[in-house]
Design a protein around this motif. Structure first.
Motif, PDB file in Angstrom:
ATOM      1  N   SER A  39      -9.431  48.906  42.047  1.00  0.00           N
ATOM      2  CA  SER A  39      -8.332  49.786  41.643  1.00  0.00           C
ATOM      3  C   SER A  39      -8.814  51.137  41.134  1.00  0.00           C
ATOM      4  CB  SER A  39      -7.504  49.111  40.545  1.00  0.00           C
ATOM      5  OG  SER A  39      -8.280  48.984  39.365  1.00  0.00           O
ATOM      6  N   GLY A  40     -10.077  51.214  40.715  1.00  0.00           N
ATOM      7  CA  GLY A  40     -10.584  52.437  40.109  1.00  0.00           C
ATOM      8  C   GLY A  40     -10.201  52.576  38.645  1.00  0.00           C
ATOM      9  N   VAL A  41      -9.452  51.610  38.100  1.00  0.00           N
ATOM     10  CA  VAL A  41      -8.944  51.682  36.729  1.00  0.00           C
ATOM     11  C   VAL A  41     -10.054  51.363  35.732  1.00  0.00           C
ATOM     12  CG1 VAL A  41      -7.349  50.622  35.077  1.00  0.00           C
ATOM     13  CG2 VAL A  41      -6.573  51.179  37.381  1.00  0.00           C
ATOM     14  N   GLY A  42     -10.204  52.251  34.758  1.00  0.00           N
ATOM     15  CA  GLY A  42     -11.189  52.052  33.707  1.00  0.00           C
ATOM     16  C   GLY A  42     -10.803  50.926  32.775  1.00  0.00           C
ATOM     17  N   ARG A  43     -11.819  50.282  32.226  1.00  0.00           N
ATOM     18  CA  ARG A  43     -11.602  49.179  31.288  1.00  0.00           C
ATOM     19  C   ARG A  43     -12.068  49.546  29.887  1.00  0.00           C
ATOM     20  NH1 ARG A  43     -13.919  44.788  35.440  1.00  0.00           N
ATOM     21  NH2 ARG A  43     -11.994  44.409  36.609  1.00  0.00           N
ATOM     22  N   GLY A  44     -12.190  50.825  29.628  1.00  0.00           N
ATOM     23  CA  GLY A  44     -12.645  51.288  28.325  1.00  0.00           C
ATOM     24  C   GLY A  44     -11.847  52.506  27.896  1.00  0.00           C
ATOM     25  N   ARG A  45     -12.546  53.539  27.471  1.00  0.00           N
ATOM     26  CA  ARG A  45     -11.902  54.767  27.004  1.00  0.00           C
ATOM     27  C   ARG A  45     -11.234  55.455  28.192  1.00  0.00           C
ATOM     28  NH1 ARG A  45     -17.543  56.261  24.315  1.00  0.00           N
ATOM     29  NH2 ARG A  45     -18.124  54.881  26.020  1.00  0.00           N
ATOM     30  N   ARG A  46      -9.900  55.618  28.063  1.00  0.00           N
ATOM     31  CA  ARG A  46      -9.123  56.047  29.228  1.00  0.00           C
ATOM     32  C   ARG A  46      -7.900  56.850  28.800  1.00  0.00           C
ATOM     33  NH1 ARG A  46      -5.141  52.935  32.660  1.00  0.00           N
ATOM     34  NH2 ARG A  46      -5.436  53.790  34.732  1.00  0.00           N
ATOM     35  N   LEU A  47      -7.584  57.890  29.562  1.00  0.00           N
ATOM     36  CA  LEU A  47      -6.360  58.669  29.386  1.00  0.00           C
ATOM     37  C   LEU A  47      -5.568  58.605  30.682  1.00  0.00           C
ATOM     38  CD1 LEU A  47      -7.792  61.938  27.762  1.00  0.00           C
ATOM     39  CD2 LEU A  47      -6.880  59.948  26.596  1.00  0.00           C
ATOM     40  N   LEU A  48      -4.265  58.310  30.564  1.00  0.00           N
ATOM     41  CA  LEU A  48      -3.372  58.281  31.719  1.00  0.00           C
ATOM     42  C   LEU A  48      -2.365  59.407  31.563  1.00  0.00           C
ATOM     43  CD1 LEU A  48      -2.149  56.897  34.271  1.00  0.00           C
ATOM     44  CD2 LEU A  48      -0.712  55.593  32.684  1.00  0.00           C
ATOM     45  N   MET A  90      -8.476  39.237  17.200  1.00  0.00           N
ATOM     46  CA  MET A  90      -8.777  39.741  18.527  1.00  0.00           C
ATOM     47  C   MET A  90      -8.319  41.196  18.618  1.00  0.00           C
ATOM     48  SD  MET A  90      -7.453  38.232  22.134  1.00  0.00           S
ATOM     49  CE  MET A  90      -6.224  39.299  22.815  1.00  0.00           C
ATOM     50  N   THR A  91      -9.207  42.065  19.081  1.00  0.00           N
ATOM     51  CA  THR A  91      -8.825  43.461  19.264  1.00  0.00           C
ATOM     52  C   THR A  91      -8.043  43.603  20.565  1.00  0.00           C
ATOM     53  OG1 THR A  91     -10.884  43.969  20.400  1.00  0.00           O
ATOM     54  CG2 THR A  91     -10.832  44.329  18.018  1.00  0.00           C
ATOM     55  N   LEU A  92      -7.224  44.622  20.621  1.00  0.00           N
ATOM     56  CA  LEU A  92      -6.384  44.866  21.787  1.00  0.00           C
ATOM     57  C   LEU A  92      -6.962  45.999  22.627  1.00  0.00           C
ATOM     58  CD1 LEU A  92      -2.889  44.737  20.068  1.00  0.00           C
ATOM     59  CD2 LEU A  92      -4.053  42.912  21.318  1.00  0.00           C
ATOM     60  N   SER A  93      -6.714  45.942  23.911  1.00  0.00           N
ATOM     61  CA  SER A  93      -7.067  47.048  24.797  1.00  0.00           C
ATOM     62  C   SER A  93      -5.963  48.092  24.719  1.00  0.00           C
ATOM     63  CB  SER A  93      -7.196  46.551  26.233  1.00  0.00           C
ATOM     64  OG  SER A  93      -8.235  45.630  26.346  1.00  0.00           O
ATOM     65  N   TRP A  94      -6.300  49.336  24.967  1.00  0.00           N
ATOM     66  CA  TRP A  94      -5.308  50.401  24.923  1.00  0.00           C
ATOM     67  C   TRP A  94      -5.745  51.536  25.834  1.00  0.00           C
ATOM     68  CZ3 TRP A  94      -6.958  55.203  23.467  1.00  0.00           C
ATOM     69  CH2 TRP A  94      -8.192  55.246  22.812  1.00  0.00           C
ATOM     70  N   LYS A  95      -4.812  52.420  26.144  1.00  0.00           N
ATOM     71  CA  LYS A  95      -5.091  53.691  26.796  1.00  0.00           C
ATOM     72  C   LYS A  95      -4.138  54.702  26.180  1.00  0.00           C
ATOM     73  CE  LYS A  95      -2.062  52.790  30.711  1.00  0.00           C
ATOM     74  NZ  LYS A  95      -2.032  51.348  30.846  1.00  0.00           N
ATOM     75  N   LEU A  96      -4.508  55.929  26.154  1.00  0.00           N
ATOM     76  CA  LEU A  96      -3.642  56.978  25.649  1.00  0.00           C
ATOM     77  C   LEU A  96      -2.886  57.558  26.836  1.00  0.00           C
ATOM     78  CD1 LEU A  96      -2.707  58.759  23.303  1.00  0.00           C
ATOM     79  CD2 LEU A  96      -4.620  60.284  23.833  1.00  0.00           C
ATOM     80  N   VAL A  97      -1.555  57.569  26.771  1.00  0.00           N
ATOM     81  CA  VAL A  97      -0.713  58.094  27.842  1.00  0.00           C
ATOM     82  C   VAL A  97      -0.171  59.453  27.411  1.00  0.00           C
ATOM     83  CG1 VAL A  97       1.319  57.684  29.281  1.00  0.00           C
ATOM     84  CG2 VAL A  97      -0.095  55.748  28.525  1.00  0.00           C
TER      85      VAL A  97
END
Length: 150
Positions: free
Chosen positions: A76-85, A1-8
């Motif tokens: 929430s407006g939060v993306g579920r894909g390619r995302r930078l925080l 299973m692949t994991l979700s991620w975001k770059l902070v």
């Protein structure tokens, strides 16, 4: 299973840096306004947790951007894909980034992309010539974070 991620990315001014990177990558700045309204109304957060940027309510010290074609949560407006925080931290940047973004131009479009990024507030540091592999530029965003443009 692949994991979700975001770059902070740590910053001193999260909303301003999010604006820069959204324009640079042609991403969208997330709008958490509906979620903030719900949390305020329910008493789950206080006004001190909220600020306003460009006419929208946002969480103090945070801003995020997402790819415009990726799914997102409408509440929430939060993306579920390619995302930078972007998160604000008290300390300033201390040295060279150990992780950075590479931005790739369309074929023949490097000069145009470099000029657009400079217009947004980026700074060219140096050109790298890698012989047959081509050349690219090392640049800095408005807070001094390095990135490459090829």
């Amino acid at each position: 299973m692949t994991l979700s991620w975001k770059l902070v990315i740590d910053s001193t001014n999260a909303p301003a840096l999010a604006d820069f990177w959204a324009a640079a990558l042609e991403y969208e700045v997330e709008d958490p306004g509906a979620l903030i309204g719900q949390l305020l109304a329910a008493g789950q957060i206080g006004e001190e947790a909220v600020t306003e940027h460009r006419g929208r309510k946002t969480f103090r010290g945070y801003a995020a951007i997402r790819h415009p074609e990726d799914p997102f949560d409408e509440t929430s407006g939060v993306g579920r894909g390619r995302r930078l925080l972007f998160q604000e931290v008290p300390e300033s940047k201390g040295g060279k980034n150990r992780l950075h973004l590479d931005i790739h131009s369309e074929p023949g479009g490097l000069d145009k992309l470099l000029a657009r990024l400079e217009d947004l507030g980026a700074t060219r540091l140096r050109e790298v010539d890698n012989g047959p592999a081509g050349h690219w530029w090392i640049m800095q965003d408005p807070e001094g974070n390095e990135f490459c443009v090829a």
